[in-house]
Design an enzyme around this catalytic site. Structure first.
Site, short mmCIF file in Angstrom:
data_model
loop_
_atom_site.label_atom_id
_atom_site.label_comp_id
_atom_site.label_asym_id
_atom_site.label_seq_id
_atom_site.Cartn_x
_atom_site.Cartn_y
_atom_site.Cartn_z
N LYS A 9 -11.46 9.76 33.37
CA LYS A 9 -11.69 10.46 34.63
C LYS A 9 -11.05 9.70 35.80
CE LYS A 9 -16.03 12.59 33.13
NZ LYS A 9 -17.50 12.68 33.34
N CYS A 46 -17.02 7.68 36.32
CA CYS A 46 -18.27 7.35 35.63
C CYS A 46 -18.56 8.40 34.56
CB CYS A 46 -19.46 7.32 36.59
SG CYS A 46 -19.40 6.04 37.84
N ASP A 47 -19.20 7.97 33.50
CA ASP A 47 -19.67 8.91 32.49
C ASP A 47 -20.87 8.29 31.78
OD1 ASP A 47 -18.61 11.58 31.13
OD2 ASP A 47 -19.50 10.33 29.58
N SER A 48 -21.81 9.16 31.39
CA SER A 48 -23.03 8.69 30.74
C SER A 48 -23.20 9.31 29.37
CB SER A 48 -24.25 9.01 31.60
OG SER A 48 -24.19 8.37 32.86
#
Length: 229
Positions: free
Chosen positions: A58, A76-78
């Site tokens: 991203k 960010c990624d979760s």
């Protein structure tokens, strides 16, 4: 000194609210990354590595855009992990319901990947002559591209089927990693967090501070001005 500009490469309202609440000036520029295509390409199976890989994808997608020139870009990624299995966004009510039936009364780990790219111009020379005069000439970028993962254990209450159905019916769990939130309706079903609660929201501010430091930026330089009085 060049004015600092942080771009959040995420469509998550929770992440931008977290930055705003932390007093951090930023803008939002959403990437067009196909998450399934990225994970399929690299064949990543470890939940923590997946979160970091998607955060990097991203950030790199937004950093390549003209609007990112001269800025710091944060992706960010979760990904939630239960019994070693990764849980991203469920999208469908039946998937979210099955997950909650499995998570109820248990605990897992929420991994949030962070990736920061310094898109500011890197000075051709380090300003050695000015440095000899004792002047700080680091007005440009560092070219840093750095990442880190923040993980936290999440302990869920024992939910009734009625509670699960009511929560699914709100639609909230369908668009969030792990099928739950901590900062909205889902917070009622979380009994304890072991680690940084901001990581569970989707962005660890303390992790961001460390990444900014790698780019030779103080997080205090991004603080929004406080009203007088």
């Amino acid at each position: 000194m060049t004015e600092l500009h942080l771009i959040l490469a995420s469509a998550s309202p929770a992440r931008t609210k977290l930055l705003t609440d932390a007093g951090i000036a930023h803008s939002v520029l959403v990437s067009d990354v196909d998450e399934d295509a990225v994970t399929a390409r690299y064949g990543v199976t470890d939940p923590a590595d997946t979160a970091l890989l998607l955060a990097r994808a991203k950030a790199e997608a937004v950093a390549s855009l003209p609007d990112a020139e001269g800025a710091l870009v944060l992706g960010c990624d979760s990904v939630f992990e239960l019994d070693g299995e990764p849980y991203g966004k469920p999208y469908e009510a039946d998937v979210a319901r099955q997950r909650w039936q499995r998570m109820s009364g248990r605990h897992g780990v929420l991994h949030t990947g962070h990736w920061l790219i310094d898109c500011r111009d890197v000075p051709a020379d380090a300003g050695e002559e000015d440095a000899e005069d004792g002047e700080d000439t680091n007005d440009g970028g560092t070219g840093a591209t750095v990442g880190a993962i923040a993980s936290a254990g999440v302990y869920f209450a024992q939910l009734s089927e009625a509670e699960i159905d009511a929560y699914i019916a709100t639609g909230e769990p369908l668009q969030v990693a792990g099928s739950f939130t901590i900062d909205s309706l889902g917070g009622a079903f979380i009994e304890k967090v072991d680690g940084d609660p901001h990581a569970v929201v989707g962005l660890s501010v303390s992790t961001l501070r460390r990444l900014l430091s790698d780019a030779e930026v103080a997080i205090t330089d991004l603080w929004l001005p406080r009203p007088a009085g």
